[in-house]
Design an enzyme around this catalytic site. Structure first.
Site, short mmCIF file in Angstrom:
data_model
loop_
_atom_site.label_atom_id
_atom_site.label_comp_id
_atom_site.label_asym_id
_atom_site.label_seq_id
_atom_site.Cartn_x
_atom_site.Cartn_y
_atom_site.Cartn_z
N HIS A 72 -2.72 -15.12 -9.11
CA HIS A 72 -1.44 -15.58 -8.38
C HIS A 72 -1.30 -17.00 -7.11
CE1 HIS A 72 -0.13 -11.66 -9.70
NE2 HIS A 72 -1.67 -11.27 -9.44
N SER B 98 2.48 -45.24 0.52
CA SER B 98 3.71 -45.13 0.15
C SER B 98 5.07 -46.08 0.34
CB SER B 98 4.82 -43.68 0.88
OG SER B 98 5.79 -44.43 1.69
N LYS C 118 0.41 -42.23 3.46
CA LYS C 118 -0.18 -41.66 2.17
C LYS C 118 -0.30 -41.53 1.06
CE LYS C 118 3.72 -39.28 1.09
NZ LYS C 118 3.90 -37.30 1.07
N GLU D 299 0.66 -36.43 -11.51
CA GLU D 299 1.66 -35.72 -11.27
C GLU D 299 2.56 -36.48 -12.72
OE1 GLU D 299 4.12 -36.05 -7.72
OE2 GLU D 299 2.10 -37.82 -7.20
#
Ligand code: ARG
Length: 472
Positions: free
Chosen positions: A170, A291, A297, A304
């Site tokens: 979970h 970024s 970043k 992704e």
């Protein structure tokens, strides 16, 4: 088409198609626009040439065409191969697809003899064999790339066979495991994925060439010869099925979709692990991007994108399934729509597999942070319960209850289970001794799980050794 081809004005620029013998007007522009497939099926050129060569050689050896004609055809095909390989082949929309583009070029190069190549053949069995050869290659490539990915995972798993990390259920801390064990879970998944591609290959490896348009051929062709020369195990046994079936592609796309699903899970974990809140792993600049506005970043874009590609790949399986649904036998032009989704899916899969293997090799775990997290969240509570069962002969359900009270006490105090004093343990269960502390560390917890396939480093190493042998 053979007869029309030699008389057809198609080659002299009047724009009449190769099948134009019974037609008196040119197709409407829109008709051509919806019909033309050369823009995408040019990717089948190598398979189309292989099929044509096998067919021509068989026609010669069966005496269906004269050897001299056959040799001329084979020489012409060699020139065409040269043009295609060097990028000088003139692809033309008016010839609709790769099959007719190559045949038209052959006629330009060797004259009307080119028309004999299509004896005992139809574009229906031609495209069926071309596409099967392409999908077979794609399945082979995917299986090989999966093995490379497994090797990258194995190398990291070996280095970190006993590096502790939290195991989750979970997505909540559950029990300590090792990073090596976690990576080996993916080695198992990708191993099954590779075997699915191999299974699909074995089933698809029958040659449809010689089914002709749908009913077979009246010429004395040898389908066993063409099948063998193209590396197939045997010819397909029903000519209608040969030109109508695309389940070989559906099966390969299913294997691709399951693989992409597995890739997306690993990709998601990489995204989680690289976020500073987890901080379990670091990727180098090679597999991250910055970024344009936030200078701090470092984004895991490759992970992704791999996570997202499953949409395109599963979408392709859905597309082709819907294309095939309800199609009457035998060939229908609907099936021309099999190529784009299949090409797209395997392009996406190939890129995903290569990028994932690259990322796995690139990552470095922060073993201290992982080990610290492995001990958090009362992750050794099950070990306490097991100790009560083993040492005090408690039924597991009672032990579970006692452990729950200990967790509650630790939580109230704001400490870990191993920080409770013996007095505090004995207030819950008087028979507890200080032997209990030995099982409360994450390392002891992991090392104790010696059952076959368990997370104990010795078990993990045994699985690594087995896989190394399998993949060698
Ligand atoms: N371009 C066609 C395809 O991809 C080739 C077969 C065409 N056959 C036909 N009877 N029109 O399916």
């Amino acid at each position: 088409m053979t007869d029309n081809a030699s008389k057809s004005p198609a080659a002299n620029g009047q724009g009449q198609a190769m099948w134009g013998g019974r037609f008196s007007a040119k197709p409407a522009e829109l008709m051509q626009a919806i019909n033309v497939s050369i823009g995408f099926d040019k990717r089948l050129w190598a398979q189309d040439l292989a099929g044509s060569r096998a067919h021509a050689r068989m026609l010669i050896s069966q005496g269906v065409i004269a050897s001299s004609d056959g040799e001329e055809i084979l020489e012409g095909l060699a020139k065409i191969e040269d043009e295609l390989a060097t990028g000088t082949f003139p692809f033309r929309d008016e010839y609709e697809d790769i099959h007719m583009n190559i045949e038209a070029r052959l006629r330009e190069l060797i004259g009307p003899t080119a028309g004999r190549l299509h004896t005992a053949r139809s574009r229906n069995d031609q495209v069926a064999v071309d596409f099967r050869l392409w999908v077979r290659d794609a399945a082979d490539r995917s299986a090989a790339q999966l093995v490379e990915l497994q090797k990258a995972l194995l190398a990291q798993a070996e280095t970190y066979a006993d590096a502790l990390m939290p195991g989750f259920t979970h997505l909540q801390p559950a029990q300590p495991v090792t990073f090596g064990h976690h990576l080996m879970a993916y080695v198992e998944m990708f191993g099954r994925d590779a075997s699915r591609f191999r299974d699909a290959r074995a089933r698809m490896n029958e040659c449809p060439l010689g089914a002709a348009a749908l009913a077979g051929s009246p010429f004395p062709i040898d389908r066993h010869q063409t099948a063998a020369s193209l590396g197939f195990d045997r010819p397909t046994a029903n000519s209608l099925d040969s030109v109508s079936s695309r389940d070989f592609a559906l099966e390969a796309l299913s294997a691709a979709s399951i693989t992409a699903t597995h890739l997306s899970r690993l990709a998601e974990e990489i995204v989680l692990w690289t976020t500073p809140m987890f901080g379990f792993i670091k990727l180098t600049d090679a597999f991250t991007t910055g970024s344009s506005i936030m200078p701090q970043k470092k984004n895991p874009d490759a992970a992704e994108l791999i996570r997202a590609k499953v949409g395109r790949i599963l979408g392709s399986l859905t597309t082709l399934t819907v294309v095939m649904k309800g199609l009457p036998l035998a060939y229908s032009k609907d099936m021309q729509e099999d190529k784009v989704p299949t090409f797209e899916a395997f392009d996406a899969l190939e890129l995903s597999l290569l990028a994932m293997a690259g990322m796995i090799a690139d990552l470095t775990p922060n073993t201290e942070k992982m080990a610290a997290a492995a001990g958090a969240g009362f992750s050794t509570a099950t070990d306490l319960a097991d100790w009560l069962v083993r040492e005090l002969n408690m039924p597991f359900r009672d032990a579970h209850h006692v452990t729950g009270s200990a967790v509650k006490a630790a939580e109230t105090k704001g400490v870990d289970l191993s920080d409770l004093s013996l007095g505090e343990f004995q207030a819950i269960e008087p028979r507890i001794t200080d032997g209990v502390y030995a099982v409360l560390t994450p390392a002891a917890s992991a090392a104790s799980r010696m059952s076959y396939g368990g997370t104990a480093p010795a078990q993990v190493r045994a699985q690594i050794a087995r896989w190394k042998e399998t993949l060698a």
